[in-house]
Design an enzyme around this catalytic site. Structure first.
Site, mmCIF file in Angstrom:
data_model
loop_
_atom_site.group_PDB
_atom_site.id
_atom_site.type_symbol
_atom_site.label_atom_id
_atom_site.label_comp_id
_atom_site.label_asym_id
_atom_site.label_seq_id
_atom_site.Cartn_x
_atom_site.Cartn_y
_atom_site.Cartn_z
ATOM 1 N N GLY A 365 36.213 50.639 38.382
ATOM 2 C CA GLY A 365 36.351 49.912 37.258
ATOM 3 C C GLY A 365 35.751 50.467 36.090
ATOM 4 O O GLY A 365 35.274 51.555 36.128
ATOM 5 N N PRO A 367 33.202 51.306 32.604
ATOM 6 C CA PRO A 367 31.812 51.755 32.783
ATOM 7 C C PRO A 367 31.029 50.199 32.238
ATOM 8 O O PRO A 367 31.626 49.670 31.642
ATOM 9 C CB PRO A 367 31.597 52.587 31.464
ATOM 10 C CG PRO A 367 32.904 52.996 31.250
ATOM 11 C CD PRO A 367 33.851 52.296 31.549
ATOM 12 N N GLY A 370 28.714 47.277 36.576
ATOM 13 C CA GLY A 370 27.731 47.056 37.617
ATOM 14 C C GLY A 370 27.815 47.654 38.912
ATOM 15 O O GLY A 370 27.473 47.204 40.175
ATOM 16 N N LYS A 371 28.807 48.893 39.082
ATOM 17 C CA LYS A 371 29.144 49.555 40.241
ATOM 18 C C LYS A 371 28.006 50.105 40.945
ATOM 19 O O LYS A 371 27.911 49.998 41.998
ATOM 20 C CB LYS A 371 30.152 50.568 39.889
ATOM 21 C CG LYS A 371 31.477 50.003 39.351
ATOM 22 C CD LYS A 371 32.584 51.078 39.249
ATOM 23 C CE LYS A 371 32.128 52.033 38.249
ATOM 24 N NZ LYS A 371 32.202 51.757 36.900
ATOM 25 N N THR A 372 27.160 50.932 40.160
ATOM 26 C CA THR A 372 26.001 51.612 40.631
ATOM 27 C C THR A 372 24.967 50.493 41.309
ATOM 28 O O THR A 372 24.579 50.775 42.564
ATOM 29 C CB THR A 372 25.361 52.393 39.722
ATOM 30 O OG1 THR A 372 26.348 53.418 39.339
ATOM 31 C CG2 THR A 372 24.291 53.392 40.603
ATOM 32 N N SER A 688 54.862 47.247 28.509
ATOM 33 C CA SER A 688 54.718 45.846 28.510
ATOM 34 C C SER A 688 54.939 45.152 27.373
ATOM 35 O O SER A 688 54.702 43.873 27.254
ATOM 36 C CB SER A 688 53.453 45.404 29.310
ATOM 37 O OG SER A 688 52.471 45.733 28.493
ATOM 38 N N LYS A 731 44.683 40.325 29.657
ATOM 39 C CA LYS A 731 45.560 39.737 28.410
ATOM 40 C C LYS A 731 45.461 38.047 28.226
ATOM 41 O O LYS A 731 45.523 37.764 27.282
ATOM 42 C CB LYS A 731 47.124 40.121 29.132
ATOM 43 C CG LYS A 731 47.077 41.739 29.106
ATOM 44 C CD LYS A 731 48.764 42.117 29.424
ATOM 45 C CE LYS A 731 48.798 43.450 29.422
ATOM 46 N NZ LYS A 731 49.992 44.194 29.835
#
Length: 825
Positions: A365, A367, A370-372, A688, A731
């Site tokens: 995802g 930056p 909240g991955k870490t 797109s 979108k």
């Protein structure tokens, strides 16, 4: 057969002008010097024979280079010594040994003969005896003192030479005697020989002796230090051995025995596997036999310390209460339902089955989402230890697998170091930035991770330093990445990919109220009694002061407000400060981002498209205009190749529908068309925007305005089919921000709406298009349908359209993500 000749009388010998020349190597012959010489060169032997046939006198000159076997005249010094052959002895190997005595110095004037030996005309250099002077006396005394010093510093001189030196009173002879017995380099000795003035020659010898004294003093100092260190080591060794003997008599163990006993106990307590236990025992026996001060002993001791400190059998007990784990995850993170559900599923299976392999997850995802921190939350929910390493910029494979013990300062890799840090064999192990691992001549760390992150192999992970397998199968590995493309395909295949999209404005609002504001209040030392941020003001911070997928910048802006209030409180102005949209600019300044302006009316040739970016969705107004020309198409707006091709396909489709749209066919050959996408400084790419471009062209050429409240996204083909796209959530969010009431989507994207939060779908009407005809029907504001030419009851360009869901799902297309700020449209 050998022969020997008698020693001649050297007194009162006259020196002839022409003499045979004997080139000598490695030595400079001085007057009054008696020395043996071994002669083996044919030229030199013939010169000696010629001298013996005459008055036995010969001229001795030194070669300039030692490695020249047959020297030429230019290879021989001009100044030499006239000598007399006192004895001659023929040896069995055809060499000749002669004993010569120097008589006087001479200088070569010219070479009379070069074959079969050198014969030279010389001039005798008369040695003038200097008049007695204080300078000559001082230099002689100095030289004699220096000779005594160098003998005292270890220089070996023959006792009879020392006696002769002490009794000499002639400066020239003293200089020659000292120079000939010091063992100096040939160049230095030759330079002394060539000095004619006796006092000057003695001064030069004095300089050489001064340097020799310094060198010998330094040499003696170094030897004394080395001897002192050696004596100290020997003394310590004897004392240590005596101590061992005393301890043995008293029945006490020495330090080495205690250390070995302690290692043996710790190895037993570690509960290693049989293979690892045998390896440790082997190294322990080696340590027991080694001297404790050797370098190898320190290496073995470090290795054993690593082995006994690793958690071979220590495990933390998992918290299998699913409701408690769900509560912890909800406390730490807002939304992220997919990730939370995956962790609870793992717990459920773990509760039903005791032994199972640890999952290997990859959070992908943008930056700041909240991955870490999610990894820490998972560890807290499971009740496990948490270890984090950053792989960003790692280029050396040894960072993962460790160095071999043959290298000085070798250590295990980061994986084993992290396990030791955790103290258990089943921690939550997070590897940050796995997409930013480098590769160079030292190896590819991504390839080294293949074994670590493979559940079928990591039960026997081998670190180069340990040299034995370590079980990583119960470790829960979590990797994080911003993009999937840079990750090695084989590595990507081993991980379970969980995408974490950017947050919507409503989600950011919830995160700020639930997590960010309480944390910043605590960090700035103020409370809710000092500051109140109204929800509209917080909404304005989200929409007008930040533009990102995550919440890092949002937290910075909130911290900025907190600092302003903390400053006023610290100054004594204690009150409750309420932050509203009207006074927000006093704290944060003017707004940094303005939302896209809404169109005031329906316009011809302007279509509203939706784009995906890493910081969320965006609205693009694609403009088309025409002018007199020759049918050329111009594209502007910093467009990528894929987007340019979409524009060509859109134009081709519109031309194929000229009859259906009521377009004059001649317009394509007499008119130039220009398509522009505003925000020209920002690169844009992706397929797109195809239906948006086609709609803008259809509107321009048919003179029918496009509805301003309609946004669209989808890829168009030459046949008019509308293909699916990606980034749907972002979108739709962009359309909602722009207050658009209708969104046209490809039919194959209808199923993706189920994954989007319901509150985002409220207030928006969705039109699902199978073909471009559906898009034009929904997007163009017609007052009456265009005239159509029908053949056999059907328009020539019509085809049956079935509003049905496709049974085949195509892969999502988000366009290029190689540039972080480039919207994929």
């Amino acid at each position: 057969m050998t022969s020997e000749q008698n020693e001649p009388d050297v007194q009162n010998l006259e020196t002839p002008d022409q003499l045979p020349l004997l080139p000598v190597r490695d030595i400079v012959v001085f007057p009054y010097m008696v020395l043996p010489l071994f002669v083996g060169r044919e030229m030199s032997i013939k010169a000696i024979e010629a001298a013996l046939a005459g008055d036995r006198m010969i001229f001795l000159a030194t070669q300039k280079a030692l490695d020249v076997e047959n020297p030429k005249p230019e290879d021989i010094h001009q100044v030499g010594t006239i000598g007399i052959i006192m004895r001659m002895l023929k040896l069995p190997d055809e060499r000749i040994k002669i004993l010569v005595q120097g008589l006087a110095k001479g200088k070569v004037q010219d070479y009379i003969q070069t074959e079969p030996y050198y014969s030279v005309r010389i001039t005798k250099m008369a040695e003038t005896k200097p008049a007695a002077s204080l300078e000559a006396e001082a230099v002689m005394r100095t030289v004699k003192e220096q000779i005594e010093k160098i003998v005292g510093l270890g220089k070996v001189l023959m006792p009879d030479v020392m006696v002769v030196i002490e009794n000499l009173e002639d400066p020239g002879r003293l200089a020659d005697m000292v120079a000939s017995n010091l063992g100096l380099k040939v160049e230095v000795t030759q330079a002394v020989l060539e000095i004619e003035d006796p006092v000057a020659r003695l001064r030069r010898v004095s300089e050489i002796l001064s340097k020799e004294v310094e060198v010998l003093s330094m040499q003696q100092k170094i030897q004394a230090q080395a001897k002192g260190e050696m004596d100290k080591t020997q003394r310590e060794y004897f004392l240590r051995e005596q101590l061992k003997a005393i301890q043995k008599e008293l029945g006490e163990l020495d330090e080495r025995a205690e250390e070995v006993a302690e290692f043996r106990k710790r190895i037993k307590d570690a509960k290693m596997s049989e293979k690892v236990f045998k390896e440790c025992e082997k190294h322990l026996k080696r340590l027991e036999k080694m001297h404790p001060d050797t370098a190898e002993s320190a290496t073995v001791r470090t290795y054993l310390e690593w082995m006994v400190e690793l958690p071979w059998s220590k495990k933390s007990k998992d918290n299998l209460d699913i409701k408690a784990a769900a509560k912890v995850l909800d406390e730490d993170h807002y939304d992220l339902e997919k990730v939370k559900e995956r962790i609870l599923e793992y717990l459920a299976v773990r509760k039903l089955k005791d032994k199972m392999k640890g999952p290997i997850l990859c959070f992908v995802g943008p930056p700041g989402v909240g991955k870490t921190s999610l990894g820490k939350s998972i560890a807290r929910a499971l009740g496990r230890e948490f270890v984090r390493i950053s792989l960003g910029g790692v280029r050396d494979e040894a960072e993962i697998r460790g160095h071999r013990r043959t290298y000085v300062g070798a250590l295990p890799g980061r994986i084993i170091q992290g396990i030791k840090q955790a103290g258990t064999s089943n921690p939550v192990f997070m590897m940050d930035e796995v997409d930013k691992v480098g590769m160079d001549f030292r190896g590819d760390p991504s390839a080294a991770l293949l074994e670590v992150l493979d559940p079928e192999q990591n039960h026997a992970f081998s670190d180069h330093y340990l040299g034995v397998p370590f079980d990583l199968s119960e470790v829960m590995f979590i990797t994080t990445a911003n993009l999937m493309d840079p990750i090695l395909s084989a590595l990507r295949d081993r991980m379970e990919i969980i995408e974490i999209p950017g947050y919507t404005e409503e989600e950011k609002l919830g995160i700020a109220q639930k997590y960010l504001i309480p944390r910043q209040l605590k960090e700035h030392g103020i409370t809710e009694e000092h500051i109140q941020i109204a929800t509209p003001a917080l909404h304005q911070i989200v929409s007008h002061y930040t533009r990102e997928a995550g919440v890092r910048n949002l937290e910075r802006e909130i911290a900025n407000v907190m600092r302003k209030v903390a400053k006023k409180v610290a100054e004594g102005k204690v009150q409750c400060y309420t932050i509203t949209p009207t006074n927000l600019n006093k704290y944060l300044g003017v707004t940094k981002f303005q939302p896209e302006a809404e169109q005031e009316k329906d316009e011809i040739g302007v279509g509203t498209g939706l784009a995906w970016t890493e910081t969320g969705g965006d609205v693009l107004y694609i403009e088309a205009t025409s002018m007199k020309g020759k049918g050329q198409l111009t594209l502007t707006g910093h467009l990528g190749d894929v987007m340019k091709e979409s524009a060509q396909a859109a134009l081709s489709y519109v031309r194929s529908r000229e009859t259906l749209l009521g377009i004059n066919p001649d317009i394509f050959s007499k008119t130039d068309i220009h398509i522009h996408v505003p925000a020209g400084a920002i690169p844009k790419d992706g397929p797109s925007a195809g239906i948006t471009m086609a709609t803008a062209l259809a509107s321009l050429l048919s003179n029918i305005p496009v509805r301003r409240d309609v946004a669209m996204t989808g890829e168009v083909t030459l046949r008019g089919r509308v293909l699916p796209i990606g980034g749907l959530k972002e979108k739709i969010l962009a359309a909602k921000r722009a207050k658009l009431s209708t969104v046209i989507l490809p039919t194959r994207n209808e199923k993706d709406l189920e994954e989007i939060p319901k509150h985002l779908l409220r207030g928006i009407k969705f039109v699902f298009a199978e073909t471009m005809d559906d898009v034009i029907k929904a997007a163009l504001r017609r007052s009456s349908p265009p005239k159509q030419v029908r053949v056999n009851g059907r328009a020539p360009t019509d085809r049956p359209r079935a509003r049905r869901k496709s049974s085949r799902t195509l892969p999502r297309k988000r366009g290029s993500r190689s540039r972080p700020l480039a919207p994929a449209v």
